[in-house]
Design a protein around this motif. Structure first.
Motif, PDB file in Angstrom:
ATOM      1  N   VAL A   1      37.431  42.304  43.640  1.00  0.00           N
ATOM      2  CA  VAL A   1      38.423  41.715  44.546  1.00  0.00           C
ATOM      3  C   VAL A   1      38.407  40.181  44.410  1.00  0.00           C
ATOM      4  N   ARG A   2      37.226  39.618  44.387  1.00  0.00           N
ATOM      5  CA  ARG A   2      37.117  38.151  44.290  1.00  0.00           C
ATOM      6  C   ARG A   2      37.653  37.638  42.961  1.00  0.00           C
ATOM      7  N   ALA A   3      37.315  38.375  41.881  1.00  0.00           N
ATOM      8  CA  ALA A   3      37.765  37.934  40.556  1.00  0.00           C
ATOM      9  C   ALA A   3      39.295  38.015  40.471  1.00  0.00           C
ATOM     10  N   LEU A   4      39.864  39.102  40.970  1.00  0.00           N
ATOM     11  CA  LEU A   4      41.328  39.236  40.927  1.00  0.00           C
ATOM     12  C   LEU A   4      41.988  38.136  41.745  1.00  0.00           C
ATOM     13  N   ALA A   5      41.452  37.899  42.937  1.00  0.00           N
ATOM     14  CA  ALA A   5      42.061  36.904  43.826  1.00  0.00           C
ATOM     15  C   ALA A   5      41.956  35.504  43.213  1.00  0.00           C
ATOM     16  N   GLU A   6      40.818  35.213  42.601  1.00  0.00           N
ATOM     17  CA  GLU A   6      40.646  33.872  42.004  1.00  0.00           C
ATOM     18  C   GLU A   6      41.620  33.701  40.839  1.00  0.00           C
ATOM     19  N   GLY A   7      41.803  34.766  40.064  1.00  0.00           N
ATOM     20  CA  GLY A   7      42.777  34.729  38.955  1.00  0.00           C
ATOM     21  C   GLY A   7      44.182  34.474  39.478  1.00  0.00           C
TER      22      GLY A   7
ATOM     23  N   CYS B   1      37.757  35.254  49.459  1.00  0.00           N
ATOM     24  CA  CYS B   1      37.795  36.702  49.225  1.00  0.00           C
ATOM     25  C   CYS B   1      39.148  37.127  48.663  1.00  0.00           C
ATOM     26  N   GLY B   2      39.560  38.346  48.987  1.00  0.00           N
ATOM     27  CA  GLY B   2      40.753  38.934  48.351  1.00  0.00           C
ATOM     28  C   GLY B   2      42.079  38.534  48.947  1.00  0.00           C
ATOM     29  N   ILE B   3      42.073  37.717  49.968  1.00  0.00           N
ATOM     30  CA  ILE B   3      43.336  37.302  50.590  1.00  0.00           C
ATOM     31  C   ILE B   3      43.781  35.979  49.971  1.00  0.00           C
ATOM     32  N   VAL B   4      44.967  36.006  49.394  1.00  0.00           N
ATOM     33  CA  VAL B   4      45.497  34.810  48.733  1.00  0.00           C
ATOM     34  C   VAL B   4      46.745  34.370  49.483  1.00  0.00           C
ATOM     35  N   THR B   5      46.773  33.110  49.913  1.00  0.00           N
ATOM     36  CA  THR B   5      47.950  32.627  50.633  1.00  0.00           C
ATOM     37  C   THR B   5      48.523  31.405  49.925  1.00  0.00           C
TER      38      THR B   5
ATOM     39  N   TYR C   1      40.654  46.328  44.784  1.00  0.00           N
ATOM     40  CA  TYR C   1      40.082  46.637  43.467  1.00  0.00           C
ATOM     41  C   TYR C   1      40.984  47.525  42.627  1.00  0.00           C
ATOM     42  N   TYR C   2      41.880  48.274  43.267  1.00  0.00           N
ATOM     43  CA  TYR C   2      42.750  49.162  42.484  1.00  0.00           C
ATOM     44  C   TYR C   2      43.971  48.451  41.926  1.00  0.00           C
ATOM     45  N   ASN C   3      44.183  47.203  42.309  1.00  0.00           N
ATOM     46  CA  ASN C   3      45.256  46.435  41.680  1.00  0.00           C
ATOM     47  C   ASN C   3      44.848  46.144  40.240  1.00  0.00           C
TER      48      ASN C   3
END
Ligand code: PLP
Length: 394
Positions: free
Chosen positions: A293-299, A320-324, A373-375
């Protein structure tokens, strides 16, 4: 352990329909959760609601064991209620406050919690104080330490806010609260299911969360943890014949476990399915879930920063996984609608949900894209391409 993405997506039927970046709203349920929910409702339809609950009693009860494992606590410290708000309320309104008592909270606190603070402050003369943030935008532990005195009767903090990737330093807050003997109520509504949560390590005395967000459970179900040592001292604001026993014409006896915060009638299918969702999350491993989740969000943040006019708004040392983000000249509702036309789900966070924080930053609204994580990486590429188009006015 890493996440087997193909399996995660195969077990998530919604991934065939939409790019779901609203996991902080309500995540897509995986097949075992959907099946548990639907099967139980079908059973209720066939044999009757009470009879179905009796037949499935062991699986319903398992929900407590699953949650206890998730949080590293005892099953008797868990209450299952309608949602995170009611869970939080049952703990908060059970605490006694008097004039001059201080309630310390964080800048990113959720509106419902603050409204309750303000109501109780109005009724009792207690005061609500916001602990300032540090330079990273998370609650400042140094400031909290300075603010603690004998009048502080509660520290209540949102772990991960509704409006951003910030992760408040809950374990640090817990250490300070414990050292001072002050009850610590943690709103883990947005963190449960996306990161490991261990109430011993966090040092919280009460923790509230919901089923439908990162835990991928059903809607309309949530839970409360209350530490055993505190349980006996907290009288819930409402009681019924489940929370207490009517023992004499003028007497009643409270339950000794955390179910004193529950009421009798409940969505049994949702409770059963919540247990399945928690097992499912534990099956993946919360460490592995959080790493992805963190890796996807940072990307996603890196990709958004490359889009002219896009400004990433997430705060904090740990995100974390919330991106604004905001898009210059385009309001958040229009971005959400344009993404929805492309079958991409995001949501809009508005000032009224986190007023202390949004006012301090001069923000009215944000687009919130929350990953799970499933994204897939490919979904996120498509999302970024769509945002780039929208930014160009297409
Ligand atoms: C930080 C936080 N706390 C509490 C809640 C309320 O949760 P529920 O809707 O399950 O009551 C939310 C919902 O978005 C939230 O983001």
């Amino acid at each position: 352990m890493t996440i087997d993405l193909d399996r995660a997506r195969r077990e998530t039927p919604g991934t065939a329909e939409v790019i779901h970046l609203n996991n902080a709203g309500a995540a897509l349920m995986p097949r075992p959760v959907i099946a548990a929910l639907v099967d139980h409702i079908e059973l209720e339809g066939r044999i009757g609601g009470y009879e179905a609950a009796e037949r499935e009693a062991a699986r319903v009860e398992h929900c407590y064991d699953a949650l206890a494992r998730l949080l590293n606590c005892a099953r008797g410290e868990i209450a299952v209620v309608e949602n995170a708000t009611r869970a939080w309320d049952m703990a908060f309104y059970a605490l006694p406050f008097r004039a001059g008592d201080r309630i310390l909270t964080a800048a990113a606190e959720y509106a419902s919690n603050v409204i309750s603070f303000l109501q109780v402050a109005k009724r009792t003369g207690a005061v609500v104080e916001v602990v300032p943030n540090d330079d990273s935008g998370q609650l400042s532990l140094a400031a909290l330490e300075r603010m603690i005195d004998a009048r502080v009767k509660l520290i209540a903090v949102t772990h991960v806010p509704t409006n951003g990737g910030l992760v408040n330093p809950a374990a640090g807050i817990g250490r300070l609260a414990r050292a001072a003997g002050i009850p610590f109520l943690l709103d883990a509504c947005q963190s449960a299911g996306q990161m490991p949560l261990d109430v011993e390590a966090l040092g919280c005395d009460m923790l509230s969360a919901t089923g439908r967000k990162y835990l991928r459970g059903p809607r309309g179900i949530g839970f409360l943890y209350v530490r055993k040592g505190l349980l006996g001292r907290l009288e819930p604001p409402f009681l019924d014949l489940h929370a207490a026993r009517w023992t004499g014409a003028r007497e009643f006896e409270l339950r000794s476990d955390a179910r004193r915060f529950e009421n009798w009638e409940t969505n049994v299918a949702a409770k059963l399915a919540l247990g399945v969702a928690v097992d499912y999350a534990l099956g993946w491993g919360l460490e592995a879930v959080y790493a992805r989740v963190r890796a996807l969000a940072e990307g996603l943040r890196v990709g958004l920063r490359r889009i002219p006019g896009a400004v990433v708004r997430d705060l904090g040392a740990e995100r974390c996984g919330i991106v604004t983000f905001t898009l210059q000249g385009i309001d958040a509702g229009a971005v959400k609608a344009a993404l929805a036309r492309r079958a991409i789900n995001v949501t809009v966070s508005t000032l009224s949900s986190t007023r202390y924080d949004m006012e301090a930053r001069g923000l009215e609204e944000l687009v919130r894209a929350s990953v799970h994580y499933y994204n897939s990486e490919e979904e996120l590429e498509r999302f970024l391409a769509a945002v780039a188009e929208i930014a160009k006015g297409r």
